[in-house]
Design an enzyme around this catalytic site. Structure first.
Site, short mmCIF file in Angstrom:
data_model
loop_
_atom_site.label_atom_id
_atom_site.label_comp_id
_atom_site.label_asym_id
_atom_site.label_seq_id
_atom_site.Cartn_x
_atom_site.Cartn_y
_atom_site.Cartn_z
N GLY A 129 3.53 50.43 38.90
CA GLY A 129 4.86 50.73 39.43
C GLY A 129 5.06 49.99 40.73
CE LYS A 184 5.73 40.82 46.53
NZ LYS A 184 5.58 39.64 45.69
NE ARG A 233 10.40 40.69 43.63
CZ ARG A 233 9.16 40.96 43.25
NH1 ARG A 233 8.21 40.04 43.33
NH2 ARG A 233 8.84 42.15 42.80
CG ASP A 277 1.53 44.15 35.95
OD1 ASP A 277 0.69 43.58 35.23
OD2 ASP A 277 1.45 44.19 37.19
CG ASN A 278 2.76 40.31 37.59
OD1 ASN A 278 3.33 41.24 38.15
ND2 ASN A 278 1.55 39.91 37.91
#
Ligand code: AMP
Ligand code: MG
Length: 487
Positions: A86, A109, A172, A248-249
């Protein structure tokens, strides 16, 4: 309204995220604002540069209309399943509709701990934030779909890693931050309702034409395959090595995300790896297409429960869709290699012509970017300012060059050189340049090299008289052998 938010992810049920405000920082200071991106998003860049704007990027002030959340996902990291990840150091402020009609997430971020931080501090050091700013923006200008960098600030707070480092926050922007890992999160919990809601949201947001498909979830899988076949082909053509292609990327929007230990390759070799954590070369340059398919296979598996009521049928549908990936990639890859070689028609043998060139680059340890740039210069009248002082083809290329010239003569293409010079960049974010920028920022508190490199990378296809230092490959003592994710 300073930021024209229009949030939709927040309308999904609460199990999709946690409400989370960014954690304020001691003393925010501006690094840079991306004016053209701010304008695209309907945000006044001058306001972003003001005290209030800087406090907003730092997370010290929440703009009206924001609904800050940390989203939940899971994922395969280096092949190992992690059921709970997460946003551990990021919050999604909300979404805006750009002047291009596209919906964009604005995420901070490095904004502090969230329920998904596990052992992490939720923060980001300055170095990785500068890297991400530079490289993501360079990718965007090179025409590679990617998350973008809207603005960056320093926090005035230390971040503790092996050393004490200055902290920073990056704003971002991406078409969404929904990952293969987000789908996997709901699939692995057998939350078929959540899975269906998420798929609907992704289709609404990115691929609304798929609502009319006979089987929208299957059509989504096919579309994401096409997007990622195209994306990885683009990475290959600019020599970009992502470094952490974990599920997850990987975004369902088909954009590049997570600029951790990524790098642009200098000398061509398919086995090139820079990431310090990629010990086995799982994410080496030449493996990227294969590993993309591996990741997409994880997506297909996660989608099985919604592809068909009958599991056997669903698995067959998933498999037969995945089988299309090699074809999608092949088409994209050959097309981009043709463009790089200055060819506009399709002829049998083009694929071999490209492969022979790459084999020669490997054997001669040639610089990937400069070799294609030099070829572009040879395709017509030699431009006054060229890379000849930085790169020459060795005699081993003679036969190949003769062959290529003959192939070019087969087609009437009077704009060949112009097109090649606009396809093959002269200036890329080379690792030694990025390292130099980071090191002067960290040790001398000097951002001038960062700004100059960011400015140069805005026009990667034009080479001016003062640009040779930016176009040059590293001297032996400048070669960067390893990059670090620096989380
Ligand atoms: P990444 O390697 O950036 O893809 O991150 C993998 C996971 O670790 C994600 O869930 C991140 O949110 C989390 N993570 C990375 N760095 C930090 C940090 N400094 N604090 C908390 N979580 C982090
Ligand atoms: Mg990540």
């Amino acid at each position: 309204m300073r930021v024209p938010f229009d949030n939709t992810y927040i309308r999904l049920p609460e199990r999709f995220y946690s409400r989370q405000f960014p954690v304020p920082v001691a003393e925010p200071a501006l690094i840079r604002v991306n004016h053209s991106l701010a304008n695209l998003l309907g945000i006044d860049p001058q306001w972003l540069e003001s005290d209030e704007g800087v406090r907003t990027i730092a997370g010290n002030e929440i703009p009206g209309g924001a609904d800050p959340i940390a989203t939940v996902y899971a994922g395969h990291q280096f092949g190992s399943w992690n059921p709970q990840l997460g946003d551990g150091r990021a919050v999604l402020l909300g979404e805006v509709i750009g002047s291009d009609g596209e919906r964009y997430d604005i995420q901070l971020k490095g904004s502090g701990q969230t329920p998904y931080s596990r052992m992490g501090d939720g923060r980001a050091p300055l170095g990785p934030i500068l890297r991400e700013y530079i490289i993501s923006e360079a990718m965007a200008v090179l025409g590679v779909p990617t998350s973008r960098s809207l603005a960056a600030v320093t926090t005035g707070e230390p971040v503790y890693r092996e050393q004490t480092l200055p902290g920073a926050v990056l704003a971002r922007v991406a078409k969404s931050h929904i990952r293969i890992g987000t789908i996997q999160f709901f699939a692995s919990r057998e939350d078929t309702e959540g899975l269906s809601l998420l798929i609907n949201h992704v289709i609404d947001r990115h691929y609304p034409d798929l609502h009319d498909a006979e089987n929208p979830a299957l059509a989504l899988l096919d579309r994401v395959l096409q997007k990622h076949a195209s994306l990885v082909a683009k990475w290959q053509t600019v020599g970009f090595i992502h470094g952490v292609l974990n599920t997850d990327n990987i975004l369902l929007s088909g954009e590049t995300i997570d600029y951790g230990p990524c790098a642009f390759m200098d000398t061509y070799h398919p086995e090139t790896v820079y990431s310090s954590i990629d010990q086995e070369g799982r994410y080496a340059y030449g493996n990227q297409p294969k590993i993309t398919l591996w990741n997409l296979t994880c997506l297909a598996k996660a989608l099985v429960p919604v592809l068909d009521k009958n599991e056997d049928v669903a698995i067959e549908l998933a498999k037969s869709t995945l089988d299309r990936f090699p074809g999608y990639f092949f088409e994209e890859n050959v097309a981009s290699l043709r463009r790089k070689l200055g060819l506009t028609t399709n002829q049998e043998g083009d694929e071999n012509l490209a492969k022979d060139f790459l084999d020669l680059l490997e054997a001669e340890k040639a610089d990937f970017t400069l070799a294609f740039r030099r070829l572009s210069e040879l395709a017509g009248n030699m431009p006054d300012i060229n890379v000849g002082s930085l790169f020459t083809f060795t005699p081993a290329f003679d036969d190949w060059l003769t062959h290529w010239r003959k192939r070019c003569a087969d087609e009437n293409h009077d704009r060949r050189q112009l097109q090649m010079l606009a396809t093959n960049p002269a200036i890329i974010p080379r690792n030694h340049l990025v390292e130099e920028v980071i090191s002067t920022a960290m040790h001398d508190n000097d951002l001038s090299l960062f700004h100059r490199l960011a400015d140069k990378l805005a026009t990667p296809f034009s080479l001016g008289p003062d640009d040779m230092n930016y176009a040059a490959p590293p001297r032996p003592d400048q070669i960067v052998h390893q990059t670090f994710c620096g989380t």
